[in-house]
Design an enzyme around this catalytic site. Structure first.
Site, PDB file in Angstrom:
ATOM      1  CG  ASP A 106      48.019  41.052  35.653  1.00  7.98           C
ATOM      2  OD1 ASP A 106      47.924  42.238  35.992  1.00  7.98           O
ATOM      3  OD2 ASP A 106      47.063  40.405  35.193  1.00  7.98           O
ATOM      4  CG  HIS A 375      48.078  36.718  37.930  1.00 10.05           C
ATOM      5  ND1 HIS A 375      48.786  36.104  36.917  1.00 10.05           N
ATOM      6  CD2 HIS A 375      47.251  37.597  37.324  1.00 10.05           C
ATOM      7  CE1 HIS A 375      48.391  36.605  35.748  1.00 10.05           C
ATOM      8  NE2 HIS A 375      47.459  37.517  35.968  1.00 10.05           N
TER       9      HIS A 375
END
Length: 969
Positions: A106, A375
Site C-alpha cells: 500500500d 503509510h
C-alpha cells in the site's frame, strides 16, 4: 480505537475461530499495532492458545511483522528500523516466530532502501504493488514483474532480495461478476462505522455461492487467474483474497470460499487450474522451487507513483508539514533519550529512579514514533482527527521522555528532586523565566559537536558560564518572532553522548554577551529593480561571502572563499495554483499534486533586516504581495556563523542555516521556495532515499502533468551540481523537491487545499491546513569533494540537534558533573570515526532468549519469562555512512574493537551479532539465494563473517546490529 471497535478486533477473533474449523484454511496478518491491541485487550485464553497452534502449523503467517506497514517516501531509515524492530520484538518474545516475507502493498511508490532493510532483517522475498501505471503495464506485458533487487550499490548482491510486483489488480480481489449486478467474492460486505450491525448484515454483501451460480463464479475466478498467469514466468499465480477492512466476519467469507475452491479443484481438468489456500510464504516457496534464473534490478527506485495521466502522488511528500516535523523531532528526542537511559542504567546501578517506569516512558515514545510511520500517518493522508491522535501520542511521549531525562540528571547529581526542573527539546518556544538559571545540553551523537543552542530570554544583559565558571561565547539579539523577547545564542562544544551545564545569569546593566545589532533596509519593489544600477550588500564569515542585491533585497550570489568559486544564486517564493473542483479538471489533494500551470511569484516587494554580531549574522527577508501590504505570509531567516579561535568550527562555518515562515496560505495554493543558480546542472537533481542513500533524478518530459511527475521525496538531502560545484540542501523534515529548470531546485514547503471529490469528503481528506509552518533547511556550497565530507555529518547534526533542558539555580546549587560518569567534563563515553554513525544505543527490555532453540522451547512449555524487563541486554547498531568509492578516505572499511569502543560505558563481557531487528543470530541466518545470471547457483546466502574477540570490520553502507552485555549487569 474506532477501527478496533468497528471491525479490526472482529477480524482477528473470527479468523482465528474459522481457521481452527478446517485444516486447509490459511491467513496472513501484517501490522502489529492492531494485533497487539487485540491480543492484550480482546483475545480470550482460547484465542491465544489457538494462535500459538496456528502459527506452529504455518496456517496463520505474520508477514512484515512491523508495528505498521510504513510509508517508503517520507520516512527516515532509523524510524523504519525502529517500527520493524518493535513489531518483531513482540512477535519473537510472544511466539518465537520471525517474519520472512514482506507485503508492502500500500505505500505510494517503492523506495530502494526497503529491499536492503528487509534483506538485513532476514527476509527471503519482498512484495510491492503501487508503482507508476505506465511502468507497471510495460513490466506486466514483458513478464518482468519479478526480479532480484540490489537496492544498495555498495552492498549489492550481499543484501539483494527477490521482489514481486503485484499486477494491475493489486492486492484486492476483483469484485465484478458478469452474471449479477451485485458484487462478488466479498461475502462479508464492507465494514460499518461506528458500530458493527447487531443483526450481522453489512452493506454490500456479495451474492452468496449457490448450486445455481457456482459454475459462473468458478468461470469468473478462473478467467481472472488465467489473465494474470500470462503476466508471470511461472505457472504459480498469487491471487490475493481480501482488501482494506475485510474478514471481519470470516465465517461467511470462508464458507463461500471453501465451496468455490472445492468446485474448481473437482473440475480442474475442465478449468486447467487447481487452487489452494496459501500464505505469502507458500507462494514464494513455490516460485523459489521452480529454480528459474532472474534478472537483477539495480538501485533505481519506483518514485514518483502515478495512477493515471493527471494523478501524480507527489503531494503527500509535503502534506501536513507540521506533523512531519513533530514526527522527526520525536524520533530525534527518542534517540537522545535511549542513549541517555542506557548510560544511566550502566553507570548508576543503585539509582533512585525506577528503571521499569523509566523504560515505560521510552516505550510509549517508541510506540508513538513507530505508529506515525504508517503509510497514512507521516504522509499526511489521514483525516484531521486521526492526525490529532498521532500528534497527541507524539507530544505525550516527548513530554515524558524529556521529564525522564531531567530527573536522571538530578538523580546522578544527588540533587534534591527539585520541582523546578523542566525541559524543552531544541525549539524556539523554550522560554526562560526571569530568574537566574542553568541549562543542561546533551549531545546525542557519538561525535564531538560544536554548535549553537538558542534560548529565549527577557533581558539583553546576560552572561553565560560553564561548569568551571568560565565565560562562554554568546550573542543576544532581538527576536524575529516576538516583540518582548530576545534570542540568546550559546556556543556549545560537547563531546559525544555527553552533557554540559551552563549557567545563564542576568546582569544589572553589565553586558557580557555579544550584542546583535539590527539594521533595517527599505522595502524594495522587485518588479522595478532592473531599472537601477546594482548595489550589493555583503555578509561574510570564514567560509562564505553572501551578497544581497539592494535593489531587490534578494540574495544575489554566494562565494565559497577557499576556492573563490562564486555561484549566482537567488531565492524566491512561488505558488502553484491548483484546482479543487472535480468538474473543472484534475485536483490536488492530500495525496495528489496537480498544478494548473507554472508556479507564480508570491511577492512584488521584499523587506530586509540584517542583525549582525561577533558570532552570527542573521539576514531577515520579508516577502510582501506588494509595496504597500501591511502583512507578509512569507519570510526567510538566514544565519551565518563566525566561530572564535579555539573551537572546531568546520561544520558551523560551512553551513548557511535558513528558517522559513510560511502561512497561513490562501486556499488551493502550494508554496515552494525556488533557488535559482547559474550552475549548468542539465536539470539533473539528486535526492536522498530515506536518509540512507542518494538517488539520481534526471528531468523527464511527459505528455501530461510533467511538473508534478518530476517531484521527488526529500527526506534529508537534495542537491544540484555542475562539473565542479555542488549546492546541497539538508532538511529537518520531509518535503517534495524538484528541478523545473536548469540550475534550479525548488522545495515544496506547505500546502493548503480543498476539493469536492466524494471519496475525499467521505474521509474528511481535504487538507484545509491554515497553519503557519517554520521549516529549516541548511545550505552547503562547495566542491564535490568538500561537500561529500561535510554533508553526512551535517545532516545528522541537523537531525540530532542537542537536547536542551532547563532548571532554576537554587541556593544549594547541585554540583552537575558534565558526564554520566563522575569524571572530567570532556571525556566522551563513546566516540566513532566521522564515517560511522552510532545509529542505536538502547536497552530494549525484551525478555526473549537470544538462543533460538531455548526461546522456542520456553514458549512451547508455556514458560515465557514474565515480570520485569531485561535491563542487561544493550542493543547497539553501527552504520557506515559512505558508499564504495564515494570518498578516498571516508569510503574505507573501518575496523572497530567493540570492547574498547564501549569501555566508557563499562566492561564488555559478551557481544552477539544479530540481524537488523535483533531476532536472528547472524550465524544461523541463512537467506534464500535466488538464481541470477550473475550467480547461477541457487542456495542460501550466509550473512557475514562475525566478530572474533569483539573486533568487527564495518564496510561501506553496512548497518551492523549487536547485543552487548556488560559486567555487573
Amino acid at each position: 480505537q474506532e477501527s478496533m471497535h468497528a471491525y479490526a478486533a472482529n477480524v482477528y477473533s473470527s479468523v482465528v475461530e474459522e481457521l481452527v474449523k478446517a485444516k486447509q484454511r490459511k491467513f496472513i496478518a501484517v501490522e502489529q499495532e492492531f494485533f497487539v491491541l487485540w491480543w492484550n485487550a480482546v483475545a480470550t485464553d482460547t484465542h491465544k492458545q489457538q494462535v500459538h497452534q496456528l502459527l506452529q502449523e504455518g496456517r496463520l503467517e505474520f508477514v512484515i511483522g512491523g508495528q505498521v506497514m510504513h510509508d517508503e517516501a517520507v520516512t527516515l531509515i532509523d524510524d523504519q528500523i525502529l517500527q520493524l524492530t518493535e513489531g518483531h520484538g513482540f512477535l519473537y518474545e510472544t511466539f518465537g516466530i520471525r517474519p520472512q516475507f514482506s507485503w508492502h502493498v500500500d505505500p505510494f511508490g517503492a523506495s530502494a532502501t526497503t529491499p536492503t532493510l528487509f534483506a538485513l532483517a532476514g527476509f527471503n522475498a519482498h512484495l510491492i504493488s503501487r508503482i507508476d501505471y505506465d511502468l507497471k503495464a510495460d513490466m506486466q506485458k514483458n513478464k518482468k514483474l519479478q526480479f532480484v533487487w540490489q537496492g544498495s550499490p555498495s552492498l549489492s548482491e550481499r543484501q539483494e532480495i527477490f521482489t514481486h510486483v503485484m499486477d494491475q489488480y493489486s492486492y484486492c480481489t476483483p469484485s465484478q461478476i458478469p452474471f449479477s449486478n451485485r458484487s462478488g467474492f466479498y461475502w462479508n460486505g464492507i465494514a460499518a462505522f461506528p458500530d458493527p450491525p447487531k443483526d450481522g448484515v453489512y452493506p454490500n454483501m456479495s451474492l452468496p455461492v449457490t448450486d445455481t451460480n457456482i459454475h459462473l463464479y468458478a468461470q469468473t475466478m478462473v478467467a481472472n487467474i488465467k489473465e494474470r498467469a500470462a503476466w508471470f514466468r511461472t505457472s504459480d499465480v498469487l491471487w490475493p483474497w481480501g482488501c482494506d477492512k475485510q474478514f471481519f466476519n470470516a465465517s461467511v467469507q470462508y464458507s463461500n470460499m471453501d465451496l468455490l475452491l472445492d468446485y474448481i479443484n473437482q473440475h480442474s481438468d475442465e478449468f486447467g487450474v487447481t487452487v489452494q489456500y496459501a500464505t505469502v510464504g507458500d507462494y514464494f516457496q513455490a516460485v523459489y522451487s521452480r529454480n528459474l534464473t532472474w534478472e537483477i534490478r539495480d538501485a533505481q527506485d519506483f518514485f514518483p507513483y502515478s495512477t493515471e495521466p493527471f494523478q501524480a502522488w507527489t503531494g503527500f511528500y509535503t502534506s501536513r508539514s507540521t506533523l512531519k516535523g513533530i514526527a522527526r523531532r520525536a524520533s530525534s528526542l527518542l534517540y537522545a533519550g535511549e542513549s541517555f537511559f542506557t548510560q544511566y542504567v550502566l553507570k548508576h546501578p543503585a539509582s533512585s529512579i525506577c528503571k521499569c517506569e523509566a523504560l515505560k516512558q521510552l516505550q510509549s515514545l517508541r510506540w508513538a514514533v513507530s505508529e506515525v510511520q504508517h503509510h497514512d500517518g507521516i504522509t499526511g493522508t489521514e483525516s484531521p482527527k486521526v492526525k490529532d491522535m498521532y500528534m497527541n501520542n507524539l507530544m505525550y511521549g516527548m513530554f515524558n521522555v524529556k521529564k525522564l531525562m531531567a530527573s536522571m540528571i538530578f538523580d546522578m547529581n544527588n540533587a534534591k528532586n527539585n520541582r523546578d526542573v523542566y525541559s524543552s527539546v531544541y525549539v524556539k518556544d523554550s522560554g526562560i523565566p526571569d530568574v537566574d538559571q542553568y541549562i543542561v545540553v546533551y549531545n546525542p551523537l557519538a561525535w564531538n559537536i560544536t554548535t549553537f543552542v538558542t534560548v529565549s530570554v527577557s533581558h539583553l544583559a546576560v552572561s553565560v558560564y560553564d561548569e568551571l565558571g568560565h565565560s562562554v561565547p554568546t550573542q543576544v539579539q532581538s527576536s524575529a518572532e516576538s516583540r518582548s523577547a530576545y534570542d540568546l545564542y550559546i556556543l556549545v562544544a560537547i563531546s559525544g553522548l555527553s552533557y554540559r551545564k551552563y549557567n545563564v545569569k542576568q546582569l544589572n546593566g553589565k553586558q557580557s554577551a555579544f550584542m546583535g545589532v539590527s539594521v533595517k533596509y527599505k522595502r524594495k519593489d522587485i518588479t522595478r529593480a532592473h531599472q537601477q544600477s546594482q548595489q550589493l550588500l555583503s555578509v561574510v564569515n570564514n567560509c562564505y561571502r553572501v551578497l544581497f542585491d539592494q535593489n531587490t533585497n534578494l540574495m544575489h550570489s554566494i562565494t565559497e572563499r577557499e576556492t573563490n568559486q562564486t555561484v549566482q544564486l537567488t531565492q524566491e517564493f512561488f505558488e502553484y495554483h491548483v484546482n479543487g473542483d472535480v468538474n473543472k479538471g484534475p485536483i490536488s489533494d492530500n495525496y495528489l499534486f496537480a498544478p494548473n500551470a507554472s508556479a507564480v511569484p508570491v511577492s512584488k516587494a521584499v523587506g530586509l533586516e540584517v542583525v549582525s554580531g561577533n558570532l552570527m549574522t542573521e539576514i531577515r527577508q520579508y516577502f510582501y504581495s506588494n509595496v504597500t501590504s501591511q502583512d507578509y505570509i512569507y519570510a526567510v531567516y538566514t544565519r551565518m556563523y563566525t566561530v572564535p579561535e579555539g573551537y572546531d568550527g568546520k561544520l558551523l562555518c560551512h553551513r548557511i542555516e535558513q528558517e522559513y515562515s510560511i502561512g497561513p496560505l490562501e486556499l488551493n495554493r502550494e508554496a515552494v521556495l525556488r533557488t535559482s543558480t547559474n550552475l549548468n546542472t542539465r536539470q539533473l537533481l539528486y535526492t536522498d532515499s530515506n536518509g540512507y542513500q542518494i538517488q539520481k533524478r534526471p528531468f523527464k518530459a511527459y505528455v501530461n502533468n510533467t511538473v508534478a511527475r518530476n517531484y521527488y521525496p526529500m527526506v534529508q538531502t537534495a542537491y544540484i551540481e555542475d562539473d565542479t560545484t555542488r549546492l546541497m540542501l539538508l532538511a529537518e523534515k520531509a518535503h517534495g523537491v524538484s528541478s523545473q529548470g536548469n540550475g534550479q531546485v525548488e522545495v515544496m514547503l506547505h500546502r493548503r487545499l480543498w476539493n469536492n471529490l466524494q471519496w475525499d469528503l467521505n474521509y474528511n481528506l481535504t487538507l484545509n491546513d491554515s497553519s503557519v509552518v517554520r521549516p529549516v533547511i541548511w545550505l552547503i556550497l562547495g566542491t564535490k569533494a568538500v561537500t561529500n565530507i561535510l554533508y553526512r555529518m551535517s545532516g545528522l547534526a541537523l537531525e540530532h540537534r542537542p537536547v536542551v533542558m532547563f532548571g532554576a539555580l537554587s541556593e544549594d546549587k547541585p554540583k552537575l558533573h558534565g558526564q554520566l560518569q563522575q569524571n572530567s567534563v570532556h571525556d566522551s563515553p563513546v566516540t566513532v570515526p566521522p564515517n560511522l554513525h552510532l545509529q542505536t544505543l538502547s536497552i530494549p527490555g525484551w525478555r526473549y532468549s537470544s538462543n533460538h532453540a531455548e526461546q522456542v522451547r520456553s514458549i512451547r512449555m508455556g514458560k515465557q519469562k514474565q515480570g520485569d524487563a531485561d535491563f542487561s541486554r544493550v542493543l547497539l547498531r553501527i552504520r557506515h555512512l559512505y558508499e564504495v568509492g564515494e570518498d578516498p578516505v571516508l569510503s574505507q572499511p573501518v575496523v572497530l574493537n567493540l570492547k574498547s569502543l564501549l569501555k566508557g560505558l563499562g566492561s564488555v563481557m559478551v557481544v552477539e551479532e544479530r540481524s537488523l531487528t535483533g531476532i536472528w543470530d547472524i550465524n544461523t541466518l541463512k537467506r534464500w539465494k535466488w538464481k541470477t545470471a550473475q550467480y547461477p547457483s541457487k542456495g542460501f546466502s550466509n550473512s557475514r563473517e562475525t566478530s572474533e574477540n569483539c573486533t568487527v570490520t564495518v564496510h561501506p553502507k553496512e548497518i551492523r546490529t549487536f547485543f552487548v552485555y556488560f559486567q555487573g549487569q
